[in-house]
Design a protein around this motif. Structure first.
Motif, short mmCIF file in Angstrom:
data_model
loop_
_atom_site.label_atom_id
_atom_site.label_comp_id
_atom_site.label_asym_id
_atom_site.label_seq_id
_atom_site.Cartn_x
_atom_site.Cartn_y
_atom_site.Cartn_z
N GLY A 92 0.69 -1.29 -0.09
CA GLY A 92 -0.04 0.03 0.02
C GLY A 92 0.79 1.30 -0.19
O GLY A 92 0.54 2.26 -0.70
N ALA A 93 1.96 1.15 0.86
CA ALA A 93 2.66 2.29 0.87
C ALA A 93 3.62 2.66 -0.46
O ALA A 93 3.85 3.57 -0.98
N GLU A 94 3.95 1.61 -1.08
CA GLU A 94 4.79 1.51 -2.29
C GLU A 94 3.66 1.98 -3.52
O GLU A 94 3.95 2.78 -4.30
N ALA A 95 2.41 1.50 -3.30
CA ALA A 95 1.37 2.22 -4.37
C ALA A 95 1.22 3.54 -4.35
O ALA A 95 1.12 4.27 -5.07
N GLN A 96 1.07 4.05 -2.91
CA GLN A 96 0.87 5.52 -2.62
C GLN A 96 2.10 6.27 -3.09
O GLN A 96 2.10 7.22 -3.74
N SER A 97 3.22 5.70 -3.01
CA SER A 97 4.50 6.56 -3.50
C SER A 97 4.59 6.48 -4.96
O SER A 97 4.69 7.59 -5.64
N THR A 99 2.03 6.58 -6.86
CA THR A 99 0.73 7.32 -7.44
C THR A 99 1.18 8.56 -7.39
O THR A 99 0.94 9.58 -8.11
N GLN A 100 2.04 8.88 -6.07
CA GLN A 100 2.24 10.31 -5.94
C GLN A 100 3.33 10.83 -7.32
O GLN A 100 3.42 11.79 -7.87
#
Length: 212
Positions: A92-97, A99-100
């Motif tokens: 999830g953290a990787e996906a958020q990063s 996405t940003q």
């Protein structure tokens, strides 16, 4: 494999992969765009899969929910669940990063697309230089002209104009008063009188008295 069997196989693989409950409408919406499955075909395929025992079916009121047969999956202990939670958190953290990063790259791309290319900038610079050159030539001609009007001459012209306009209005008023006085004893209309004596007004000539 027939189209019907292929649709059922796609749905079975989808439910096993996602391993979460879906309605027939959910599956139709998720697979229709990529695989072109019709809603009726999806409903029939899911009912057939449930009837064959390949997936499970639960009814809540008027809605049916389908999910993968849990018997095919191995049992998961607490340690495995914690490991999965950690992996989900990391992903999830990787996906958020990511996405940003994608948003930043998209913003940079839009900015670059809206900017001029090197060739366009060089062309615009040449046009601006030519425009500036034209303005400089025009300015030099104005500066070198010998027929400039001095402030005193300009003020004199404005004062004379004011005098002439006032005199114009005065004479116009006098002429109007004189014509009106004659019309008191004249048997015809004002227009007929003016035509008879040959009077032309400012209005006839489409002339407007300027303001002072």
């Amino acid at each position: 494999m027939s189209k019907k069997d292929n649709g059922a196989a796609l749905i079975l693989a989808y439910l096993n992969e996602k391993n979460r409950p879906y309605s027939a409408q959910d599956v139709f919406c998720n697979l229709q765009k990529q695989h072109g499955l019709g809603k009726t075909a999806v409903v029939k395929a899911m009912e057939l899969l449930a009837l064959e025992g390949k997936i499970k079916e639960k009814t809540y009121g008027k809605q049916k929910i389908y999910f993968a047969d849990q018997a095919q999956f191995r049992d998961v202990n607490d340690a495995d669940l914690k490991a999965m939670d950690c992996q989900i958190s990391e992903l999830g953290a990787e996906a958020q990063s990511l996405t940003q990063s994608c948003r930043q790259l998209d913003a940079e791309l839009k900015e670059l697309n809206s900017s001029l290319t090197t060739e366009e900038m060089m062309s615009e610079i040449q046009e601006l230089k030519a425009e500036c050159s034209g303005y400089r030539e025009r300015l030099e001609k104005i500066k070198s002209a010998t027929n400039h009007v001095t402030p005193e001459e300009r003020d004199k012209v404005y004062k004379e104009r004011t005098v002439y306009v006032k005199e114009w209005k005065k004479r116009k008023r006098l002429a109007s008063d004189m014509i009106n006085a004659i019309l008191e004893g004249y048997p015809k209309s004002k227009k007929e009188f003016q035509d008879e004596v040959g009077v032309e007004t400012d209005e006839d000539c489409k002339v407007v008295v300027p303001s002072t």
